[in-house]
Design a protein around this motif. Structure first.
Motif, PDB file in Angstrom:
ATOM      1  N   LEU A   3      47.227  93.385  83.754  1.00  0.00           N
ATOM      2  CA  LEU A   3      47.615  93.454  85.157  1.00  0.00           C
ATOM      3  C   LEU A   3      48.532  92.310  85.557  1.00  0.00           C
ATOM      4  O   LEU A   3      49.264  92.402  86.536  1.00  0.00           O
ATOM      5  N   GLN A   4      48.481  91.197  84.796  1.00  0.00           N
ATOM      6  CA  GLN A   4      49.351  90.069  85.079  1.00  0.00           C
ATOM      7  C   GLN A   4      50.738  90.242  84.471  1.00  0.00           C
ATOM      8  O   GLN A   4      51.649  89.483  84.782  1.00  0.00           O
ATOM      9  N   SER A   5      50.910  91.213  83.604  1.00  0.00           N
ATOM     10  CA  SER A   5      52.156  91.377  82.868  1.00  0.00           C
ATOM     11  C   SER A   5      53.323  91.669  83.814  1.00  0.00           C
ATOM     12  O   SER A   5      53.202  92.459  84.741  1.00  0.00           O
ATOM     13  N   LYS A   6      54.437  91.019  83.550  1.00  0.00           N
ATOM     14  CA  LYS A   6      55.638  91.227  84.343  1.00  0.00           C
ATOM     15  C   LYS A   6      56.835  91.218  83.406  1.00  0.00           C
ATOM     16  O   LYS A   6      56.925  90.371  82.513  1.00  0.00           O
ATOM     17  N   ARG A   7      57.723  92.162  83.583  1.00  0.00           N
ATOM     18  CA  ARG A   7      58.885  92.280  82.697  1.00  0.00           C
ATOM     19  C   ARG A   7      60.073  91.507  83.263  1.00  0.00           C
ATOM     20  O   ARG A   7      60.345  91.527  84.459  1.00  0.00           O
ATOM     21  N   TYR A   8      60.787  90.844  82.358  1.00  0.00           N
ATOM     22  CA  TYR A   8      61.958  90.062  82.730  1.00  0.00           C
ATOM     23  C   TYR A   8      63.151  90.441  81.868  1.00  0.00           C
ATOM     24  O   TYR A   8      63.009  90.794  80.701  1.00  0.00           O
ATOM     25  N   PHE A   9      64.325  90.357  82.486  1.00  0.00           N
ATOM     26  CA  PHE A   9      65.592  90.475  81.760  1.00  0.00           C
ATOM     27  C   PHE A   9      66.173  89.076  81.587  1.00  0.00           C
ATOM     28  O   PHE A   9      66.062  88.237  82.491  1.00  0.00           O
ATOM     29  N   PHE A 100      65.511  87.047  85.237  1.00  0.00           N
ATOM     30  CA  PHE A 100      65.089  87.685  86.487  1.00  0.00           C
ATOM     31  C   PHE A 100      64.120  88.828  86.208  1.00  0.00           C
ATOM     32  O   PHE A 100      64.175  89.479  85.159  1.00  0.00           O
ATOM     33  N   ALA A 101      63.204  89.037  87.160  1.00  0.00           N
ATOM     34  CA  ALA A 101      62.196  90.083  87.037  1.00  0.00           C
ATOM     35  C   ALA A 101      62.817  91.456  87.266  1.00  0.00           C
ATOM     36  O   ALA A 101      63.728  91.611  88.081  1.00  0.00           O
ATOM     37  N   VAL A 102      62.304  92.441  86.525  1.00  0.00           N
ATOM     38  CA  VAL A 102      62.748  93.831  86.674  1.00  0.00           C
ATOM     39  C   VAL A 102      61.525  94.731  86.733  1.00  0.00           C
ATOM     40  O   VAL A 102      60.389  94.287  86.536  1.00  0.00           O
ATOM     41  N   ASP A 103      61.744  96.006  86.983  1.00  0.00           N
ATOM     42  CA  ASP A 103      60.660  96.973  86.958  1.00  0.00           C
ATOM     43  C   ASP A 103      60.024  97.004  85.572  1.00  0.00           C
ATOM     44  O   ASP A 103      60.713  96.831  84.555  1.00  0.00           O
ATOM     45  N   GLN A 104      58.724  97.230  85.525  1.00  0.00           N
ATOM     46  CA  GLN A 104      58.001  97.197  84.256  1.00  0.00           C
ATOM     47  C   GLN A 104      58.511  98.233  83.250  1.00  0.00           C
ATOM     48  O   GLN A 104      58.360  98.077  82.047  1.00  0.00           O
ATOM     49  N   SER A 105      59.152  99.292  83.739  1.00  0.00           N
ATOM     50  CA  SER A 105      59.656 100.344  82.852  1.00  0.00           C
ATOM     51  C   SER A 105      61.087 100.092  82.376  1.00  0.00           C
ATOM     52  O   SER A 105      61.606 100.836  81.536  1.00  0.00           O
ATOM     53  N   ALA A 106      61.750  99.061  82.901  1.00  0.00           N
ATOM     54  CA  ALA A 106      63.143  98.794  82.537  1.00  0.00           C
ATOM     55  C   ALA A 106      63.247  98.419  81.063  1.00  0.00           C
ATOM     56  O   ALA A 106      62.413  97.679  80.534  1.00  0.00           O
ATOM     57  N   HIS A 107      64.281  98.923  80.405  1.00  0.00           N
ATOM     58  CA  HIS A 107      64.445  98.696  78.969  1.00  0.00           C
ATOM     59  C   HIS A 107      65.881  98.242  78.694  1.00  0.00           C
ATOM     60  O   HIS A 107      66.839  98.945  79.034  1.00  0.00           O
ATOM     61  N   ALA A 108      66.031  97.081  78.078  1.00  0.00           N
ATOM     62  CA  ALA A 108      67.356  96.497  77.856  1.00  0.00           C
ATOM     63  C   ALA A 108      68.246  97.379  76.997  1.00  0.00           C
ATOM     64  O   ALA A 108      69.462  97.468  77.231  1.00  0.00           O
ATOM     65  N   ARG A 109      67.668  98.053  76.018  1.00  0.00           N
ATOM     66  CA  ARG A 109      68.468  98.885  75.120  1.00  0.00           C
ATOM     67  C   ARG A 109      68.650 100.308  75.649  1.00  0.00           C
ATOM     68  O   ARG A 109      69.765 100.794  75.813  1.00  0.00           O
ATOM     69  N   PHE A 110      67.561 100.982  75.916  1.00  0.00           N
ATOM     70  CA  PHE A 110      67.621 102.412  76.226  1.00  0.00           C
ATOM     71  C   PHE A 110      68.202 102.713  77.602  1.00  0.00           C
ATOM     72  O   PHE A 110      68.717 103.814  77.836  1.00  0.00           O
ATOM     73  N   ASP A 111      68.126 101.765  78.525  1.00  0.00           N
ATOM     74  CA  ASP A 111      68.643 102.007  79.874  1.00  0.00           C
ATOM     75  C   ASP A 111      70.124 101.653  80.028  1.00  0.00           C
ATOM     76  O   ASP A 111      70.728 101.982  81.050  1.00  0.00           O
ATOM     77  N   ALA A 112      70.705 100.970  79.064  1.00  0.00           N
ATOM     78  CA  ALA A 112      72.121 100.601  79.154  1.00  0.00           C
ATOM     79  C   ALA A 112      72.991 101.858  79.126  1.00  0.00           C
ATOM     80  O   ALA A 112      72.778 102.755  78.314  1.00  0.00           O
ATOM     81  N   VAL A 113      73.966 101.932  80.025  1.00  0.00           N
ATOM     82  CA  VAL A 113      74.816 103.120  80.125  1.00  0.00           C
ATOM     83  C   VAL A 113      76.244 102.859  79.658  1.00  0.00           C
ATOM     84  O   VAL A 113      77.014 103.800  79.437  1.00  0.00           O
ATOM     85  N   LYS A 114      76.615 101.602  79.504  1.00  0.00           N
ATOM     86  CA  LYS A 114      77.973 101.285  79.062  1.00  0.00           C
ATOM     87  C   LYS A 114      77.978  99.926  78.382  1.00  0.00           C
ATOM     88  O   LYS A 114      77.321  98.991  78.834  1.00  0.00           O
ATOM     89  N   ARG A 115      78.728  99.854  77.294  1.00  0.00           N
ATOM     90  CA  ARG A 115      78.913  98.596  76.572  1.00  0.00           C
ATOM     91  C   ARG A 115      80.404  98.405  76.318  1.00  0.00           C
ATOM     92  O   ARG A 115      81.109  99.368  76.027  1.00  0.00           O
ATOM     93  N   SER A 116      80.861  97.180  76.419  1.00  0.00           N
ATOM     94  CA  SER A 116      82.272  96.883  76.199  1.00  0.00           C
ATOM     95  C   SER A 116      82.428  95.764  75.178  1.00  0.00           C
ATOM     96  O   SER A 116      81.638  94.805  75.166  1.00  0.00           O
TER      97      SER A 116
END
Length: 255
Positions: A3-9, A100-116
């Motif tokens: 319950l204490q877990s928090k996701r960060y980017f 910075f904190a993000v939603d617990q479901s946010a995913h650095a790899r799978f949610d990325a929509v564009k890379r340059s």
């Protein structure tokens, strides 16, 4: 879930010259390992980061995102202190820009929509570009390379530019921008953006376009290479020193 877990980017940048890429490997120095070690010390427990993608040995990043979970609430509104601590612990060639904190479901790899990416080339010996740009002797035909780059954007299956024996579900990528541009009379940069990239893809594309720019192949050669779906038909992979991951975008605002 704790319950204490928090996701960060984390947003970071690094000079990849000393590293065997981003992803942790046995008996090799990697950026992910350095980041995990620093975070684990600061948060007093094992931390595993997940990157937005992997970079190859020697490749640089001006912007790369990773996420991790703070399972014990150690950060708790102390982002600035943790950021300062990370930069103090990390080697000088890795810098963390934001945490910075993000939603617990946010995913650095799978949610990325564009890379340059950018690939840098120069033509005269320059000690300040050593290890950060590829030096070649003769200037290529940039107009021909840009014409070929535009033809390339009509395709989606880029098997011909993928490193052999790579385990991926698909070799399809949607390229939204691909162009060469002079920075000055001695520096040339290739800019490319897509929803995703295959391993070694950008370096193989640059090598293939250089075949055209040097006059060894016609502009239409790019079609033959892509339609073959055969890596051996494409040009060589150019050196990693000139390649930079420059931007990663998500469907939400990270500013």
């Amino acid at each position: 879930m704790n319950l204490q877990s928090k996701r960060y980017f984390i947003e970071l940048a690094f000079n990849g010259e000393a590293y065997h890429g981003w992803q942790i490997q046995h008996n090799a120095n990697t950026v992910q390992e350095m980041l995990n070690i620093a975070l684990s010390k600061l948060l007093r427990g094992a931390v595993e980061t997940v990157g937005c993608g992997r970079t190859d040995t020697g490749v640089h990043a001006k912007q790369l995102y990773a996420h991790f979970d703070d399972n014990h609430g150690m950060i708790a509104d102390n982002e600035d202190r943790i950021l300062t601590g990370m930069n103090a612990l990390l080697p000088r060639d890795i810098a963390v820009k934001r945490l910075f904190a993000v939603d617990q479901s946010a995913h650095a790899r799978f949610d990325a929509v564009k890379r340059s990416y950018e690939y840098h080339v120069h033509f005269n010996k320059d000690p300040f570009l050593y290890g950060r740009s590829w030096q070649i002797r003769d200037k290529p035909n940039v107009e021909a390379m840009n014409e070929a780059a535009q033809l390339m954007m009509a395709y989606k299956d880029f098997s011909c530019f993928s490193k052999s024996h790579t385990q991926v579900f698909t070799n399809n990528c949607v390229i939204t921008h691909a162009a060469w541009q002079w920075l000055n009379t001695d520096q040339l940069v290739f800019y490319i953006s897509a929803d995703r990239f295959l391993r070694n893809m950008v370096r193989a594309i640059v090598g293939t376009l250089m075949e055209i720019g040097s006059g060894k192949q016609p502009v239409g050669y790019i079609r033959n290479v892509i339609e073959s779906k055969n890596r051996s038909k494409a040009g060589v992979s150019v050196p990693a020193c000139g390649l930079y991951l420059t931007e990663v975008l998500y469907p939400w605002d990270l500013t």
